[in-house]
Design a protein around this motif. Structure first.
Motif, PDB file in Angstrom:
ATOM      1  N   ASN A 293       0.870  -1.174   0.000  1.00 36.49           N
ATOM      2  CA  ASN A 293       0.000   0.000   0.000  1.00 36.49           C
ATOM      3  C   ASN A 293       0.909   1.226   0.000  1.00 36.49           C
ATOM      4  O   ASN A 293       1.033   1.940   0.986  1.00 36.49           O
ATOM      5  CB  ASN A 293      -0.884  -0.022   1.255  1.00 36.49           C
ATOM      6  CG  ASN A 293      -2.057   0.927   1.147  1.00 36.49           C
ATOM      7  OD1 ASN A 293      -2.157   1.694   0.194  1.00 36.49           O
ATOM      8  ND2 ASN A 293      -2.932   0.892   2.127  1.00 36.49           N
ATOM      9  N   ARG A 294       1.555   1.451  -1.130  1.00 37.02           N
ATOM     10  CA  ARG A 294       2.673   2.400  -1.171  1.00 37.02           C
ATOM     11  C   ARG A 294       2.248   3.854  -1.277  1.00 37.02           C
ATOM     12  O   ARG A 294       3.070   4.747  -1.132  1.00 37.02           O
ATOM     13  CB  ARG A 294       3.606   2.046  -2.331  1.00 37.02           C
ATOM     14  CG  ARG A 294       4.125   0.626  -2.227  1.00 37.02           C
ATOM     15  CD  ARG A 294       5.324   0.391  -3.082  1.00 37.02           C
ATOM     16  NE  ARG A 294       5.723  -1.014  -3.035  1.00 37.02           N
ATOM     17  CZ  ARG A 294       6.842  -1.480  -3.543  1.00 37.02           C
ATOM     18  NH1 ARG A 294       7.681  -0.682  -4.124  1.00 37.02           N
ATOM     19  NH2 ARG A 294       7.134  -2.766  -3.475  1.00 37.02           N
ATOM     20  N   ASN A 295       0.969   4.101  -1.550  1.00 38.07           N
ATOM     21  CA  ASN A 295       0.527   5.481  -1.738  1.00 38.07           C
ATOM     22  C   ASN A 295       0.017   6.138  -0.460  1.00 38.07           C
ATOM     23  O   ASN A 295      -0.322   7.314  -0.465  1.00 38.07           O
ATOM     24  CB  ASN A 295      -0.563   5.539  -2.814  1.00 38.07           C
ATOM     25  CG  ASN A 295      -0.043   5.085  -4.167  1.00 38.07           C
ATOM     26  OD1 ASN A 295       1.092   5.393  -4.528  1.00 38.07           O
ATOM     27  ND2 ASN A 295      -0.850   4.338  -4.907  1.00 38.07           N
ATOM     28  N   ILE A 296      -0.081   5.363   0.626  1.00 37.70           N
ATOM     29  CA  ILE A 296      -0.598   5.895   1.887  1.00 37.70           C
ATOM     30  C   ILE A 296       0.493   5.821   2.946  1.00 37.70           C
ATOM     31  O   ILE A 296       1.123   4.768   3.113  1.00 37.70           O
ATOM     32  CB  ILE A 296      -1.839   5.096   2.355  1.00 37.70           C
ATOM     33  CG1 ILE A 296      -2.932   5.150   1.292  1.00 37.70           C
ATOM     34  CG2 ILE A 296      -2.367   5.636   3.678  1.00 37.70           C
ATOM     35  CD1 ILE A 296      -4.153   4.333   1.632  1.00 37.70           C
ATOM     36  N   PRO A 297       0.743   6.917   3.673  1.00 40.90           N
ATOM     37  CA  PRO A 297       1.765   6.875   4.733  1.00 40.90           C
ATOM     38  C   PRO A 297       1.538   5.719   5.699  1.00 40.90           C
ATOM     39  O   PRO A 297       0.404   5.424   6.085  1.00 40.90           O
ATOM     40  CB  PRO A 297       1.582   8.230   5.435  1.00 40.90           C
ATOM     41  CG  PRO A 297       1.050   9.132   4.372  1.00 40.90           C
ATOM     42  CD  PRO A 297       0.155   8.256   3.525  1.00 40.90           C
ATOM     43  N   PHE A 298       2.625   5.054   6.032  1.00 38.14           N
ATOM     44  CA  PHE A 298       2.624   3.907   6.947  1.00 38.14           C
ATOM     45  C   PHE A 298       1.694   2.780   6.463  1.00 38.14           C
ATOM     46  O   PHE A 298       1.243   1.960   7.252  1.00 38.14           O
ATOM     47  CB  PHE A 298       2.253   4.345   8.367  1.00 38.14           C
ATOM     48  CG  PHE A 298       3.151   5.419   8.901  1.00 38.14           C
ATOM     49  CD1 PHE A 298       4.438   5.121   9.331  1.00 38.14           C
ATOM     50  CD2 PHE A 298       2.735   6.746   8.931  1.00 38.14           C
ATOM     51  CE1 PHE A 298       5.293   6.125   9.794  1.00 38.14           C
ATOM     52  CE2 PHE A 298       3.580   7.751   9.384  1.00 38.14           C
ATOM     53  CZ  PHE A 298       4.853   7.431   9.815  1.00 38.14           C
ATOM     54  N   GLY A 299       1.460   2.749   5.157  1.00 42.97           N
ATOM     55  CA  GLY A 299       0.655   1.673   4.583  1.00 42.97           C
ATOM     56  C   GLY A 299      -0.755   1.606   5.135  1.00 42.97           C
ATOM     57  O   GLY A 299      -1.418   0.569   5.056  1.00 42.97           O
TER      58      GLY A 299
END
Length: 756
Positions: A148-154
């Motif tokens: 989930n690379r587009n959201i901080p801390f997955g």
């Protein structure tokens, strides 16, 4: 729009942000305000899948968690994010990591990977020691592992706990010269991952340790960089340069370095003419020596001043962490302590510290705590002196504070805030201005704190977004559909008629049925999105009605898929060469059941938010029939003569613990043996023994002047500065062959010490 019931208590506000929003939270508070108590209660009650970690081994043991490095398998060294690519030069002399190098360390076993993928809440305790670059390394790891690379801390929520007015992170000058190009400061709140979504700042304000109003005001001014002339004059009243307390006054000395504290304790113990008794810790399982919470071998004498390092867990509550006592009587397996303040003598028992490891429960898909090892020792240590660093969290009635050479902003605050009141304070050195001043970056960050009324409003808004996201995820069946499709594609008609291949048609029918359910769920998700878009005062009530109806529709269908998989497992488990196929079926069934459980939880959580009620771990457990579920799974995994395990849960064999060769040399040195004697006994060269002891010099447990002559220490130190190098070969070439590599290594270890 219905809201959660408002509260004015910071601890309750923090708990609501954690349980009913996805916002990151920074929970802080002056010493003695109950941060540890909050953490214990939260972990016990939260409905979220949570783990605790901390920057150091001892902090992790005390928080009942794990270290950051072990949880994420991070290599040691600075971390440079992709944003720093243009700044990093080729002339860096220290260890550092980048996203590319960290990926090499993220090859986790299946269970651990899935556990992190299931994680909802990550608690980082003692966050004052967490560097910004380390938090960015955690951010990268979570995005990578959770895909989930587009959201901080997955997508994981973080709860940071700590007091930034205590000891700061450690960063070396050469590291900061590079990092200053892309970090505002080394503190966690300046991590790049938090810039778009900073944590909510919540401060616990009730002080349990002090009730002396003059002292509390002094500490507040110290925290806020507002020391007045009156404060300085007040501190000077407690200055007594050569103060030597009587043995029965029970003062403890707080100092800045390990070697000072160790010297005082050793000298005072030696002065006692009573017999020495030695108590060896009982260590079982996996327990890292660097995280030992007390001495492995504890030496005690009658008359020795000690300090308790744990609270009394019995109903009597006879002692607390930091309480001073005196050894009254010792026999084999009997230790009695006199408590001078209470005028009583008590018998104490050994305490068990546990090394916690987390593991995903394959049956429930919850994150379970497992005890990997234990350390059993008496919860006391010699206490004529202690370092400020190790005094964090402790409470003293009387203390001699010797921190004129405080080496970090905030040490004066940490030391002073250990005391209950000014009555017990003695200063043997004047406090320097640098030791009193707090870091300006912390001061600016503290300005982001908002009033409780504003925080309550934010909870209402954030909980709306949180339950929306949670409901959409609960009724999104596409991930389960994807894994079912993957399973279908494992059937190969060209393969000989194995047992699995005979069930090709059964599997296709199951997949087609689930596709229809998933398509209906997609339609319902669109309805939910439209309802949430209205944002009226009736929105959550309207959503609740639709969710209730949807659950009645989907529950029997998804439960039916789960039942089909379990029934199929029972039907085929007696056949031969079937174990791999059974494991695949069980993994699919757990995914299906977990999705059903999430649907039920989303409805109950929504209702709790509407009603302004608490929703806890116990409420989650009560949603479905847990005992019936366990019975079903136990039946499913039983094969002839063995138990079926989900593939990814197979554990690696435990290795035999390695002997720490450095520690053996150190213990022999402590026994009074020379370097030559140790080398002869161990079959090593003297240079090797010097290398072993260099570690203990770097950790300030050993004074380099005991091993290297003063003139050589000075010459080696001058060579390091003049040649601007740490290279032993360069230094030796500069100084000549009268200087051994071992001597140079020892002096370098003293000049560039490790973290305490």
């Amino acid at each position: 729009m219905p809201t959660l019931e408002e509260t004015s208590m910071p601890a309750e506000i923090a708990a609501k942000f954690v349980n009913y929003t996805a916002k990151h939270v920074f929970l802080t508070g002056k010493a003695g305000t109950g941060k540890t108590t909050f953490l214990r209660k939260l972990i016990q009650l939260t409905h979220k899948k949570a783990m605790i970690c901390a920057p150091t081994g001892i902090a992790a043991i005390n928080a009942a968690g794990v270290t950051i490095h072990s949880l994420f398998q991070l290599p040691f060294g600075a971390f440079f994010p992709d944003a720093a690519a243009g700044i990093i030069s080729q002339n860096i002399t220290f260890n550092f990591n980048t996203p590319k190098t960290i990926v090499k360390h993220l090859n986790m076993q299946g269970n651990k990977r899935r556990m992190i993928q299931e994680l909802e809440l990550l608690v980082i305790d003692e966050v004052s020691m967490l560097r910004a670059d380390m938090l960015d390394a955690i951010d990268f790891s979570l995005r990578y592992i959770r895909r989930n690379r587009n959201i901080p801390f997955g997508g994981v929520q973080l709860l940071f706990i700590g007091d930034l007015h205590q000891l700061p992170p450690v960063v070396k000058n050469d590291e900061w010269r590079v990092m200053a190009g892309f970090y505002k400061s080394i503190y966690f709140f300046d991590a790049l991952a938090l810039q778009e979504n900073p944590p909510v700042y919540i401060e616990l304000d009730k002080i349990y340790r002090q009730n002396d109003s003059v002292f509390i005001n002094l500490l507040n001014n110290l925290r806020n960089n507002q020391i007045t002339a009156e404060d300085t004059a007040l501190l000077k009243q407690h200055f007594r340069q050569d103060f030597k307390p009587d043995t029965d006054e029970n003062y403890i000395t707080l100092t800045t370095h390990n070697n000072k504290a160790d010297t005082i304790n050793r000298e005072r113990l030696t002065q006692l003419k009573t017999k020495s008794y030695f108590f060896d810790a009982k260590i079982t399982g996996d327990f890292n020596e660097h995280a030992y919470p007390n001495d492995k071998r504890l030496e005690l004498k009658v008359g020795a001043q000690i300090m308790f390092i744990k609270n009394d867990m019995t109903a009597e509550k006879r002692y607390y962490n930091g309480k001073i006592g005196v050894v009254h009587h010792i026999e084999k397996d009997v230790v009695e302590i006199e408590l001078p303040e209470d005028k009583v003598v008590i018998q104490i028992s050994p305490y068990t510290w546990e090394n916690v490891k987390y593991k995903l429960n394959e049956a429930t898909n919850e994150i379970d705590e497992n005890v990997a090892g234990s350390f059993v020792q008496y919860p006391i240590k010699l206490a004529w002196a202690i370092t400020v660093h190790k005094s964090q969290g402790l409470t003293f009635d009387k203390a001699i504070i010797d921190i004129g050479d405080a080496f970090a902003p905030g040490q004066a605050y940490v030391a002073l805030s250990r005391l209950r009141s000014l009555k017990g304070l003695v200063l043997t050195s004047h406090l320097r201005e640098t030791g009193l001043q707090q870091d300006q970056n912390i001061h600016y960050f503290s300005k982001t704190k908002q009033p409780n009324e504003v925080l309550n409003q934010r909870i209402s808004l954030e909980s709306y977004d949180f339950i929306r996201t949670y409901l959409l995820s609960a009724f999104d069946l596409n991930l389960v559909r994807y894994y079912l499709k993957e399973h279908v594609q494992t059937f190969d008609k060209s393969e000989a008629k194995s047992t699995k291949q005979r069930y090709d048609e059964w599997t296709m029918n199951l997949y087609r049925d689930f596709q229809k359910i998933a398509a209906t769920a997609d339609t319902f998700i669109n309805q939910l999105k439209n309802l949430f878009a209205q944002q009226t005062e009736h929105t959550l009530f309207n959503v609740s009605k639709r969710v209730g109806a949807a659950l009645k529709y989907f529950n029997p269908l998804i439960k039916g898929v789960s039942d089909q998989l379990l029934a199929h497992i029972e039907a085929v488990k007696e056949e031969k060469q079937i174990k791999t196929y059974l494991t695949e079926l069980l993994e699919l069934e757990i995914l299906v059941y977990e999705q059903l459980k999430k649907m039920h939880k989303s409805k109950a959580l929504l209702q709790a938010i509407i009603d302004g009620k608490e929703f806890s771990k116990a409420d989650t457990d009560a949603l479905l029939n847990a005992s019936e579920r366990n019975r079903q799974l136990q039946k499913a995994i039983q094969l002839k003569g063995e138990t079926l395990k989900v593939k990814s849960a197979v554990e690696k064999k435990k290795k035999e613990p390695k002997i720490d060769t450095k520690l053996v040399s150190f213990e022999l040195y402590e026994q009074g043996k020379s370097l030559g004697e140790i080398a002869k006994e161990r079959g090593f060269s003297i240079g090797t023994i010097e290398g072993h002891l260099a570690y203990y010099v770097s950790t300030r447990q050993l004074d380099v002047s005991k091993l290297v002559k003063p003139n050589k220490i000075k010459n080696i130190t001058d060579a390091v500065e003049s040649q601007k190098t740490k290279s032993m070969a360069t230094i030796r070439e500069f100084l000549g062959k009268d200087y051994s590599f071992g001597e140079i290594k020892l002096v370098l270890a003293s000049l560039f010490p490790s973290e305490e």
